[in-house]
Scaffold this motif. Structure first.
Motif, PDB file in Angstrom:
ATOM      1  N   VAL A 136       0.852  -1.194   0.000  1.00 44.04           N
ATOM      2  CA  VAL A 136       0.000   0.000   0.000  1.00 44.04           C
ATOM      3  C   VAL A 136       0.889   1.245   0.000  1.00 44.04           C
ATOM      4  O   VAL A 136       1.726   1.412   0.887  1.00 44.04           O
ATOM      5  N   PHE A 137       0.699   2.103  -0.987  1.00 42.42           N
ATOM      6  CA  PHE A 137       1.456   3.348  -1.079  1.00 42.42           C
ATOM      7  C   PHE A 137       0.769   4.424  -0.242  1.00 42.42           C
ATOM      8  O   PHE A 137      -0.459   4.566  -0.280  1.00 42.42           O
ATOM      9  N   CYS A 138       1.554   5.200   0.505  1.00 41.60           N
ATOM     10  CA  CYS A 138       1.012   6.204   1.420  1.00 41.60           C
ATOM     11  C   CYS A 138       1.810   7.498   1.343  1.00 41.60           C
ATOM     12  O   CYS A 138       2.963   7.508   0.889  1.00 41.60           O
ATOM     13  N   SER A 139       1.208   8.578   1.817  1.00 42.18           N
ATOM     14  CA  SER A 139       1.920   9.853   1.890  1.00 42.18           C
ATOM     15  C   SER A 139       2.901   9.812   3.060  1.00 42.18           C
ATOM     16  O   SER A 139       2.812   8.961   3.947  1.00 42.18           O
ATOM     17  N   GLU A 140       3.840  10.765   3.076  1.00 38.07           N
ATOM     18  CA  GLU A 140       4.805  10.836   4.164  1.00 38.07           C
ATOM     19  C   GLU A 140       4.101  11.057   5.500  1.00 38.07           C
ATOM     20  O   GLU A 140       4.498  10.509   6.529  1.00 38.07           O
ATOM     21  N   LEU A 166     -11.567   8.611   5.400  1.00 33.07           N
ATOM     22  CA  LEU A 166     -12.330   8.680   4.154  1.00 33.07           C
ATOM     23  C   LEU A 166     -12.214  10.052   3.515  1.00 33.07           C
ATOM     24  O   LEU A 166     -12.217  10.178   2.285  1.00 33.07           O
ATOM     25  N   MET A 167     -12.102  11.079   4.337  1.00 29.70           N
ATOM     26  CA  MET A 167     -11.961  12.436   3.818  1.00 29.70           C
ATOM     27  C   MET A 167     -10.682  12.565   2.992  1.00 29.70           C
ATOM     28  O   MET A 167     -10.683  13.122   1.890  1.00 29.70           O
ATOM     29  N   GLU A 168      -9.582  12.036   3.507  1.00 31.29           N
ATOM     30  CA  GLU A 168      -8.313  12.112   2.779  1.00 31.29           C
ATOM     31  C   GLU A 168      -8.359  11.268   1.506  1.00 31.29           C
ATOM     32  O   GLU A 168      -7.823  11.654   0.464  1.00 31.29           O
ATOM     33  N   LYS A 169      -9.027  10.132   1.585  1.00 31.11           N
ATOM     34  CA  LYS A 169      -9.175   9.294   0.394  1.00 31.11           C
ATOM     35  C   LYS A 169      -9.947  10.030  -0.704  1.00 31.11           C
ATOM     36  O   LYS A 169      -9.590   9.966  -1.883  1.00 31.11           O
ATOM     37  N   GLU A 170     -10.999  10.737  -0.310  1.00 32.51           N
ATOM     38  CA  GLU A 170     -11.797  11.472  -1.290  1.00 32.51           C
ATOM     39  C   GLU A 170     -11.001  12.625  -1.882  1.00 32.51           C
ATOM     40  O   GLU A 170     -11.119  12.909  -3.078  1.00 32.51           O
ATOM     41  N   TRP A 171     -10.173  13.271  -1.079  1.00 36.15           N
ATOM     42  CA  TRP A 171      -9.310  14.317  -1.623  1.00 36.15           C
ATOM     43  C   TRP A 171      -8.352  13.744  -2.654  1.00 36.15           C
ATOM     44  O   TRP A 171      -8.073  14.364  -3.680  1.00 36.15           O
ATOM     45  N   LEU A 209      -0.280  12.330  -3.419  1.00 34.55           N
ATOM     46  CA  LEU A 209       0.253  11.941  -2.113  1.00 34.55           C
ATOM     47  C   LEU A 209       1.214  12.999  -1.581  1.00 34.55           C
ATOM     48  O   LEU A 209       1.282  13.231  -0.367  1.00 34.55           O
ATOM     49  N   ALA A 210       1.953  13.651  -2.486  1.00 30.80           N
ATOM     50  CA  ALA A 210       2.867  14.712  -2.062  1.00 30.80           C
ATOM     51  C   ALA A 210       2.085  15.890  -1.484  1.00 30.80           C
ATOM     52  O   ALA A 210       2.470  16.469  -0.462  1.00 30.80           O
ATOM     53  N   VAL A 211       0.970  16.242  -2.138  1.00 32.99           N
ATOM     54  CA  VAL A 211       0.132  17.341  -1.658  1.00 32.99           C
ATOM     55  C   VAL A 211      -0.476  17.000  -0.303  1.00 32.99           C
ATOM     56  O   VAL A 211      -0.451  17.804   0.642  1.00 32.99           O
ATOM     57  N   LEU A 212      -1.035  15.802  -0.193  1.00 31.79           N
ATOM     58  CA  LEU A 212      -1.649  15.386   1.073  1.00 31.79           C
ATOM     59  C   LEU A 212      -0.605  15.231   2.166  1.00 31.79           C
ATOM     60  O   LEU A 212      -0.876  15.507   3.336  1.00 31.79           O
TER      61      LEU A 212
END
Length: 220
Positions: A28-32, A66-71, A87-90
């Motif tokens: 699973v890829f994730c933001s920092e 879910l909010m971050e997923k929708e973004w 992912l960089a923005v989030l």
């Protein structure tokens, strides 16, 4: 479609993790920001996921809410914005910071994310401004979830997870709804609430509404 994974964190990489779900390992890829909030190896974890399927590739992206997923889904709908840029923005702003930046038209705040130039930042703000209120309103339901669900496992019996703390997102969502009922448009209401929340991150619904109404009052 894989919408959520709950399992054991088996491995952590620079931009992804391996989650063991009943013997099956999912990359699973994730933001920092998300990676930094995850528990230690061997501990239980739960992430909302978005599955991207292409002709030669299948990738899972993980989010603590879910909010971050929708973004993420909205960001990747913008021309020139792929999953890595999203992912960089989030990772740089988080869902609340992104909501505020878009609602206020602050493309300079979006530009701080790695790999985002001025044109891309402006495009993100312009294309998503009218969609921001709907995502911000998700905070009402999303606020009751912990950022990352962690359970202490003893043998085969998981202990109850720690109670989730209520987030200011719920107050923002309620304030948005109230301003909408008063006749304010989604974009102007979102901008006012975002500015009010930025000035006082701990403000409750009533305080946010009062502050937003002052910002929306005719100047003269």
């Amino acid at each position: 479609m894989i919408g959520r994974l709950r399992g054991r964190l088996d491995w952590r990489g620079p931009d992804h993790v391996l989650i063991d779900v009943q013997g099956v390992g999912y990359i699973v890829f994730c933001s920092e920001r998300t990676l930094a909030a995850l528990p230690g190896l061997g501990e239980a974890v739960s992430l909302h996921t978005d599955l991207v399927v292409r002709e030669d590739l299948m990738q899972l992206f993980g989010f603590p809410s879910l909010m971050e997923k929708e973004w993420h889904r909205l960001l990747t709908s913008v021309q020139g914005v792929g999953a890595k840029v999203s992912l960089a923005v989030l990772g740089a702003l988080g869902p609340d910071g992104l909501s505020r930046a878009i609602a206020l038209g602050d493309w300079a705040a979006v530009r701080v994310a790695k790999g985002v130039g001025p044109k891309t930042a402006q495009r993100i703000v312009l294309e998503l401004k009218d969609k921001a209120p709907a995502v911000m309103a998700m905070g009402g339901a999303d606020a009751l979830e912990p950022a990352v669900t962690v359970e202490v496992v003893d043998g085969d019996t998981p202990a109850p997870a720690a109670p989730a703390r209520r987030s200011n997102r719920s107050a923002q969502a309620d304030a948005l709804s109230a301003l909408g009922n008063l006749g304010y448009g989604p974009s102007e209401a979102a901008a006012a609430v975002a500015e009010a929340a930025g000035a006082d991150p701990q403000a409750g619904e009533t305080a946010l509404i009062r502050a937003a109404l002052k910002l929306l009052a005719p100047k003269g």
